[in-house]
Write a protein that holds these residues in place. Structure first.
Motif, PDB file in Angstrom:
ATOM      1  N   GLU A  85       0.832  -1.202   0.000  1.00 57.19           N
ATOM      2  CA  GLU A  85       0.000   0.000   0.000  1.00 57.19           C
ATOM      3  C   GLU A  85       0.870   1.257   0.000  1.00 57.19           C
ATOM      4  OE1 GLU A  85      -3.798  -0.087   2.361  1.00 57.19           O
ATOM      5  OE2 GLU A  85      -2.728  -1.720   3.383  1.00 57.19           O
ATOM      6  N   GLN A  86       0.357   2.307  -0.615  1.00 58.60           N
ATOM      7  CA  GLN A  86       1.116   3.546  -0.778  1.00 58.60           C
ATOM      8  C   GLN A  86       1.545   4.148   0.559  1.00 58.60           C
ATOM      9  OE1 GLN A  86      -0.848   6.431  -3.245  1.00 58.60           O
ATOM     10  NE2 GLN A  86       0.665   8.031  -2.877  1.00 58.60           N
ATOM     11  N   ASP A  87       0.694   4.054   1.562  1.00 55.63           N
ATOM     12  CA  ASP A  87       0.978   4.695   2.854  1.00 55.63           C
ATOM     13  C   ASP A  87       1.686   3.790   3.861  1.00 55.63           C
ATOM     14  OD1 ASP A  87       0.005   7.136   2.111  1.00 55.63           O
ATOM     15  OD2 ASP A  87      -1.790   7.085   3.376  1.00 55.63           O
ATOM     16  N   TYR A  88       2.279   2.704   3.406  1.00 55.49           N
ATOM     17  CA  TYR A  88       2.923   1.779   4.335  1.00 55.49           C
ATOM     18  C   TYR A  88       3.999   2.473   5.175  1.00 55.49           C
ATOM     19  CZ  TYR A  88       5.751  -2.162   6.004  1.00 55.49           C
ATOM     20  OH  TYR A  88       6.452  -3.044   6.783  1.00 55.49           O
ATOM     21  N   ALA A  89       4.877   3.240   4.534  1.00 55.10           N
ATOM     22  CA  ALA A  89       5.960   3.906   5.272  1.00 55.10           C
ATOM     23  C   ALA A  89       5.393   4.951   6.230  1.00 55.10           C
ATOM     24  CB  ALA A  89       6.944   4.553   4.299  1.00 55.10           C
ATOM     25  N   LEU A  90       4.363   5.668   5.789  1.00 57.16           N
ATOM     26  CA  LEU A  90       3.722   6.658   6.656  1.00 57.16           C
ATOM     27  C   LEU A  90       3.116   5.978   7.882  1.00 57.16           C
ATOM     28  CD1 LEU A  90       2.848   9.643   6.981  1.00 57.16           C
ATOM     29  CD2 LEU A  90       0.796   9.080   5.640  1.00 57.16           C
ATOM     30  N   TYR A  91       2.485   4.845   7.658  1.00 63.77           N
ATOM     31  CA  TYR A  91       1.896   4.055   8.754  1.00 63.77           C
ATOM     32  C   TYR A  91       2.954   3.664   9.789  1.00 63.77           C
ATOM     33  CZ  TYR A  91       0.047  -0.351  10.791  1.00 63.77           C
ATOM     34  OH  TYR A  91      -0.344  -1.372  11.634  1.00 63.77           O
ATOM     35  N   LEU A  92       4.073   3.117   9.327  1.00 64.64           N
ATOM     36  CA  LEU A  92       5.137   2.721  10.256  1.00 64.64           C
ATOM     37  C   LEU A  92       5.695   3.928  10.999  1.00 64.64           C
ATOM     38  CD1 LEU A  92       7.212   0.050   8.277  1.00 64.64           C
ATOM     39  CD2 LEU A  92       5.542  -0.336  10.097  1.00 64.64           C
ATOM     40  N   ASN A  93       5.823   5.037  10.280  1.00 70.11           N
ATOM     41  CA  ASN A  93       6.370   6.239  10.911  1.00 70.11           C
ATOM     42  C   ASN A  93       5.464   6.732  12.033  1.00 70.11           C
ATOM     43  OD1 ASN A  93       8.779   7.849  10.579  1.00 70.11           O
ATOM     44  ND2 ASN A  93       7.428   9.569  10.121  1.00 70.11           N
ATOM     45  N   TRP A  94       4.146   6.725  11.800  1.00 72.56           N
ATOM     46  CA  TRP A  94       3.215   7.138  12.848  1.00 72.56           C
ATOM     47  C   TRP A  94       3.242   6.161  14.028  1.00 72.56           C
ATOM     48  CZ3 TRP A  94       1.861  11.779  13.441  1.00 72.56           C
ATOM     49  CH2 TRP A  94       1.461  12.601  12.382  1.00 72.56           C
ATOM     50  N   LEU A  95       3.294   4.867  13.744  1.00 69.47           N
ATOM     51  CA  LEU A  95       3.341   3.875  14.823  1.00 69.47           C
ATOM     52  C   LEU A  95       4.511   4.147  15.762  1.00 69.47           C
ATOM     53  CD1 LEU A  95       2.620   0.326  13.303  1.00 69.47           C
ATOM     54  CD2 LEU A  95       1.298   1.518  15.054  1.00 69.47           C
ATOM     55  N   HIS A  96       5.675   4.382  15.192  1.00 67.48           N
ATOM     56  CA  HIS A  96       6.872   4.567  16.017  1.00 67.48           C
ATOM     57  C   HIS A  96       6.935   5.969  16.616  1.00 67.48           C
ATOM     58  CE1 HIS A  96       8.655   0.632  15.243  1.00 67.48           C
ATOM     59  NE2 HIS A  96       8.060   0.730  14.071  1.00 67.48           N
ATOM     60  N   ARG A  97       6.427   6.961  15.894  1.00 70.72           N
ATOM     61  CA  ARG A  97       6.390   8.320  16.443  1.00 70.72           C
ATOM     62  C   ARG A  97       5.494   8.384  17.678  1.00 70.72           C
ATOM     63  NH1 ARG A  97       4.906  13.113  12.429  1.00 70.72           N
ATOM     64  NH2 ARG A  97       6.805  12.256  11.476  1.00 70.72           N
ATOM     65  N   SER A  98       4.468   7.560  17.700  1.00 70.24           N
ATOM     66  CA  SER A  98       3.486   7.621  18.786  1.00 70.24           C
ATOM     67  C   SER A  98       4.132   7.517  20.161  1.00 70.24           C
ATOM     68  CB  SER A  98       2.436   6.524  18.613  1.00 70.24           C
ATOM     69  OG  SER A  98       2.983   5.234  18.868  1.00 70.24           O
ATOM     70  N   ASP A  99       5.141   6.688  20.290  1.00 73.49           N
ATOM     71  CA  ASP A  99       5.773   6.503  21.595  1.00 73.49           C
ATOM     72  C   ASP A  99       7.116   7.215  21.684  1.00 73.49           C
ATOM     73  OD1 ASP A  99       4.885   5.465  23.984  1.00 73.49           O
ATOM     74  OD2 ASP A  99       5.966   3.592  23.789  1.00 73.49           O
ATOM     75  N   ALA A 100       7.967   6.997  20.698  1.00 71.13           N
ATOM     76  CA  ALA A 100       9.325   7.539  20.785  1.00 71.13           C
ATOM     77  C   ALA A 100       9.347   9.060  20.797  1.00 71.13           C
ATOM     78  CB  ALA A 100      10.156   7.018  19.608  1.00 71.13           C
ATOM     79  N   THR A 101       8.418   9.683  20.092  1.00 70.88           N
ATOM     80  CA  THR A 101       8.430  11.141  19.949  1.00 70.88           C
ATOM     81  C   THR A 101       7.330  11.824  20.741  1.00 70.88           C
ATOM     82  OG1 THR A 101       9.392  10.937  17.743  1.00 70.88           O
ATOM     83  CG2 THR A 101       8.308  13.024  18.242  1.00 70.88           C
ATOM     84  N   LEU A 102       6.150  11.210  20.814  1.00 72.70           N
ATOM     85  CA  LEU A 102       5.000  11.887  21.414  1.00 72.70           C
ATOM     86  C   LEU A 102       4.786  11.537  22.887  1.00 72.70           C
ATOM     87  CD1 LEU A 102       2.512  11.630  18.415  1.00 72.70           C
ATOM     88  CD2 LEU A 102       3.944  13.583  19.071  1.00 72.70           C
ATOM     89  N   THR A 103       4.787  10.264  23.233  1.00 73.29           N
ATOM     90  CA  THR A 103       4.505   9.896  24.614  1.00 73.29           C
ATOM     91  C   THR A 103       5.708  10.117  25.525  1.00 73.29           C
ATOM     92  OG1 THR A 103       3.056   8.187  23.710  1.00 73.29           O
ATOM     93  CG2 THR A 103       3.435   8.122  26.068  1.00 73.29           C
ATOM     94  N   PHE A 104       6.906   9.982  24.984  1.00 74.44           N
ATOM     95  CA  PHE A 104       8.115  10.123  25.815  1.00 74.44           C
ATOM     96  C   PHE A 104       8.146  11.424  26.615  1.00 74.44           C
ATOM     97  CE2 PHE A 104      12.333  12.132  25.961  1.00 74.44           C
ATOM     98  CZ  PHE A 104      12.848  11.434  27.042  1.00 74.44           C
ATOM     99  N   PRO A 105       7.994  12.604  25.986  1.00 73.11           N
ATOM    100  CA  PRO A 105       8.056  13.822  26.815  1.00 73.11           C
ATOM    101  C   PRO A 105       6.914  13.909  27.818  1.00 73.11           C
ATOM    102  CG  PRO A 105       7.435  14.344  24.548  1.00 73.11           C
ATOM    103  CD  PRO A 105       7.873  12.920  24.558  1.00 73.11           C
ATOM    104  N   GLN A 106       5.779  13.308  27.506  1.00 70.19           N
ATOM    105  CA  GLN A 106       4.656  13.330  28.444  1.00 70.19           C
ATOM    106  C   GLN A 106       4.982  12.584  29.734  1.00 70.19           C
ATOM    107  OE1 GLN A 106       1.734  11.587  25.738  1.00 70.19           O
ATOM    108  NE2 GLN A 106       0.584  13.481  25.852  1.00 70.19           N
ATOM    109  N   THR A 107       5.756  11.510  29.616  1.00 72.14           N
ATOM    110  CA  THR A 107       6.086  10.745  30.824  1.00 72.14           C
ATOM    111  C   THR A 107       6.908  11.583  31.796  1.00 72.14           C
ATOM    112  OG1 THR A 107       8.076   9.771  29.826  1.00 72.14           O
ATOM    113  CG2 THR A 107       6.026   8.534  29.587  1.00 72.14           C
ATOM    114  N   LEU A 108       7.734  12.484  31.261  1.00 68.35           N
ATOM    115  CA  LEU A 108       8.520  13.357  32.131  1.00 68.35           C
ATOM    116  C   LEU A 108       7.638  14.434  32.762  1.00 68.35           C
ATOM    117  CD1 LEU A 108      11.700  13.524  29.931  1.00 68.35           C
ATOM    118  CD2 LEU A 108      11.511  12.465  32.178  1.00 68.35           C
ATOM    119  N   VAL A 109       6.687  14.943  31.993  1.00 68.69           N
ATOM    120  CA  VAL A 109       5.718  15.886  32.565  1.00 68.69           C
ATOM    121  C   VAL A 109       4.978  15.212  33.725  1.00 68.69           C
ATOM    122  CG1 VAL A 109       3.602  17.203  32.125  1.00 68.69           C
ATOM    123  CG2 VAL A 109       5.441  17.179  30.413  1.00 68.69           C
ATOM    124  N   PHE A 110       4.514  13.999  33.483  1.00 72.61           N
ATOM    125  CA  PHE A 110       3.758  13.258  34.489  1.00 72.61           C
ATOM    126  C   PHE A 110       4.606  12.986  35.726  1.00 72.61           C
ATOM    127  CE2 PHE A 110       1.776   8.940  35.616  1.00 72.61           C
ATOM    128  CZ  PHE A 110       0.786   9.517  36.395  1.00 72.61           C
TER     129      PHE A 110
END
Length: 201
Positions: A85-110
């Protein structure tokens, strides 16, 4: 399958995914943080974190990885985006961004606004990592421009994984994360019956 979970933790991604796929599983809900309140849990997951998925001889502890595993192992499912599928790479990027980039700083806030004892709390850390999260969260607002979902013109595991970061932002009262495209997307996601079942559990 058995999933170890804490209410409101990143394991919510996995509960939601399991409910979307209608898979049979046993849910074990622990008090947060489990490494403090259930010392024996470290015999199951030496990290002492949730989630922990046991599937036969497989043990997994990373929430986005578990979602990807479920989609591939127990698919085919429209929740996965396949390599053809055309969006395969985009899909993987969002999956990994979800934790490595987005949730990580939140854990420090918490941690430094709520988990640590009063004398160990760090307002400057909270402020800095709150801003870090919001800076990176802008990619979600931009990514939803002209789209109902993050990729492949349908709801996928990427939406589940990234949406947890918004769920956590709401918990942390980071209200600036609810931007216009995000708000419409969140409404679509939270209307899903599987999301509502996962929250109820």
């Amino acid at each position: 399958m058995k999933l170890y979970h804490c209410q409101g933790a990143r394991s919510l991604r996995c509960v939601w995914a399991l409910e979307e796929m209608r898979l049979d599983y046993e849910l074990v809900t622990l008090q947060f943080p489990p490494r403090v309140f259930d010392k024996s849990y470290k015999e199951i997951n030496p990290l002492g974190t949730v989630p922990c998925l046991i599937d036969g001889d497989v043990t997994m502890t990373e929430s986005a990885g578990i979602c990807e595993y479920l989609a591939v192992k127990y698919g085919p499912t429209p929740l996965a985006v396949t390599p053809d599928e055309q969006d395969y790479a985009l899909y993987l990027n969002w999956l990994h961004r979800s934790d490595a980039t987005l949730t990580f700083p939140q854990t420090l806030v918490f941690r430094y606004s709520a988990l640590e004892p009063e004398e160990r709390r760090q307002p400057q850390v909270v402020e800095d990592y709150r801003a870090w999260f919001l800076g990176r969260w802008r990619s979600v607002e931009a990514g939803l421009e002209g789209r109902n979902y993050l990729c492949a013109d349908r709801f996928t595991m990427a939406d589940i994984c990234v949406a947890y970061a918004l769920y956590f932002a709401n918990t942390l009262r980071i209200s600036e994360a609810m931007t216009p495209n995000v708000e419409k997307w969140w409404g679509r996601l939270t209307a899903r019956e599987a999301y509502q079942r996962a929250i109820a559990l």
